[in-house]
Scaffold this motif. Structure first.
Motif, PDB file in Angstrom:
ATOM      1  N   LEU A   1       0.819  -1.203   0.000  1.00 47.00           N
ATOM      2  CA  LEU A   1       0.000   0.000   0.000  1.00 47.00           C
ATOM      3  C   LEU A   1       0.858   1.261   0.000  1.00 47.00           C
ATOM      4  CD1 LEU A   1      -2.845   1.169   0.111  1.00 47.00           C
ATOM      5  CD2 LEU A   1      -2.726   1.038   2.598  1.00 47.00           C
ATOM      6  N   THR A   2       1.947   1.241   0.785  1.00 48.24           N
ATOM      7  CA  THR A   2       2.863   2.385   0.833  1.00 48.24           C
ATOM      8  C   THR A   2       3.490   2.622  -0.538  1.00 48.24           C
ATOM      9  OG1 THR A   2       3.340   1.881   3.143  1.00 48.24           O
ATOM     10  CG2 THR A   2       4.901   3.334   2.005  1.00 48.24           C
ATOM     11  N   ASN A   3       3.943   1.581  -1.187  1.00 51.09           N
ATOM     12  CA  ASN A   3       4.523   1.707  -2.521  1.00 51.09           C
ATOM     13  C   ASN A   3       3.514   2.233  -3.528  1.00 51.09           C
ATOM     14  OD1 ASN A   3       7.049   0.825  -1.708  1.00 51.09           O
ATOM     15  ND2 ASN A   3       6.633  -1.321  -2.247  1.00 51.09           N
ATOM     16  N   TYR A   4       2.289   1.755  -3.430  1.00 51.74           N
ATOM     17  CA  TYR A   4       1.243   2.194  -4.339  1.00 51.74           C
ATOM     18  C   TYR A   4       0.951   3.692  -4.157  1.00 51.74           C
ATOM     19  CZ  TYR A   4      -3.286   2.357  -6.688  1.00 51.74           C
ATOM     20  OH  TYR A   4      -4.331   2.676  -7.496  1.00 51.74           O
ATOM     21  N   VAL A   5       0.809   4.121  -2.906  1.00 51.86           N
ATOM     22  CA  VAL A   5       0.518   5.538  -2.640  1.00 51.86           C
ATOM     23  C   VAL A   5       1.670   6.422  -3.073  1.00 51.86           C
ATOM     24  CG1 VAL A   5       0.111   7.210  -0.774  1.00 51.86           C
ATOM     25  CG2 VAL A   5      -1.137   5.047  -0.799  1.00 51.86           C
ATOM     26  N   SER A   6       2.902   5.995  -2.806  1.00 51.24           N
ATOM     27  CA  SER A   6       4.056   6.817  -3.196  1.00 51.24           C
ATOM     28  C   SER A   6       4.160   6.912  -4.717  1.00 51.24           C
ATOM     29  CB  SER A   6       5.349   6.281  -2.578  1.00 51.24           C
ATOM     30  OG  SER A   6       5.676   5.039  -3.139  1.00 51.24           O
ATOM     31  N   THR A   7       3.770   5.840  -5.421  1.00 48.41           N
ATOM     32  CA  THR A   7       3.781   5.883  -6.883  1.00 48.41           C
ATOM     33  C   THR A   7       2.741   6.870  -7.391  1.00 48.41           C
ATOM     34  OG1 THR A   7       4.470   3.567  -6.975  1.00 48.41           O
ATOM     35  CG2 THR A   7       3.512   4.489  -8.970  1.00 48.41           C
ATOM     36  N   LEU A   8       1.582   6.869  -6.773  1.00 43.88           N
ATOM     37  CA  LEU A   8       0.530   7.803  -7.177  1.00 43.88           C
ATOM     38  C   LEU A   8       0.909   9.256  -6.914  1.00 43.88           C
ATOM     39  CD1 LEU A   8      -2.703   5.980  -6.005  1.00 43.88           C
ATOM     40  CD2 LEU A   8      -1.934   6.321  -8.336  1.00 43.88           C
ATOM     41  N   GLU A   9       1.623   9.509  -5.818  1.00 46.97           N
ATOM     42  CA  GLU A   9       1.999  10.874  -5.480  1.00 46.97           C
ATOM     43  C   GLU A   9       3.108  11.389  -6.378  1.00 46.97           C
ATOM     44  OE1 GLU A   9       2.893  10.794  -1.324  1.00 46.97           O
ATOM     45  OE2 GLU A   9       0.779  10.930  -0.752  1.00 46.97           O
ATOM     46  N   ASN A  10       3.958  10.534  -6.854  1.00 44.15           N
ATOM     47  CA  ASN A  10       5.072  10.964  -7.694  1.00 44.15           C
ATOM     48  C   ASN A  10       4.682  10.956  -9.098  1.00 44.15           C
ATOM     49  OD1 ASN A  10       6.734  11.185  -5.473  1.00 44.15           O
ATOM     50  ND2 ASN A  10       7.419   9.071  -5.647  1.00 44.15           N
TER      51      ASN A  10
END
Length: 193
Positions: free
Chosen positions: A184-193
């Protein structure tokens, strides 16, 4: 052996559908007998693949001479029952002496429908009456139901069947909480970048 017969014998339903669609586009369905055979095979394959939308559109574009043919009417009625998710009525219509040009497709449809029904019953019931299961499977109570239950490994006692759920695949393992949080953390960070 023509390509359509080869597909029928080998069970290549996608190939058969493609050949029937091409035959329709090329105008090879103009002769009544040949047209009924091609359309019936195509409709049966659509039902087997549960492509009910294409089955409905095929029915709507059929020439009137094909719509009144007994095989086409029976297949379309099966399609209507599948659309309504009335598998008991569909099974009742499937139990028929079909002509050779659709026999193997209808047999595959019956087997597919029974597998799906068995899977649904196993997921939803811990105990079901023999009468209700026989109606769902489209078989009479007695020996045919007993052999179907025996194939599935479902015991019968006192007029009831006890479906067993299939063992879950070991390949599908749920990740731990820590792994889920990381995903989930990786997914959110991908969306933010």
């Amino acid at each position: 052996m023509d390509p359509m017969e080869a597909c029928l014998h080998s069970g290549d339903w996608d190939g058969l559908a493609r050949l029937c669609e091409e035959a329709e586009l090329n105008g090879e369905t103009c002769g009544h007998k040949k047209g009924v055979q091609i359309y019936a095979a195509l409709l049966a394959v659509y039902l087997l693949q549960r492509d009910l939308v294409n089955a409905k559109f095929l029915w709507k574009r059929l020439p009137n001479s094909c719509r009144t043919h007994e095989v086409m009417v029976r297949l379309w009625n099966i399609g209507k029952y599948l659309w309504k998710k009335d598998t008991s009525s569909a099974h009742a219509l499937l139990d028929h002496d079909w002509p050779p040009y659709v026999r193997s497709i209808v047999k595959a449809l019956m087997e597919s429908l029974r597998r799906e029904t068995a899977s649904t019953v196993a997921q939803c019931y811990s105990r079901i009456s023999c009468a209700e299961l026989a109606a769902m499977f489209g078989v009479p109570q007695g020996q045919q139901l007993a052999s179907a239950c025996e194939e599935l490994g479902w015991p019968i006692a006192d007029g009831f069947v006890q479906p067993t759920k299939p063992l879950a695949s070991s390949a599908r393992v749920c990740p731990s909480d820590k792994e889920q949080l990381l995903l989930l953390t990786n997914y959110v960070s991908t969306l933010e970048n």
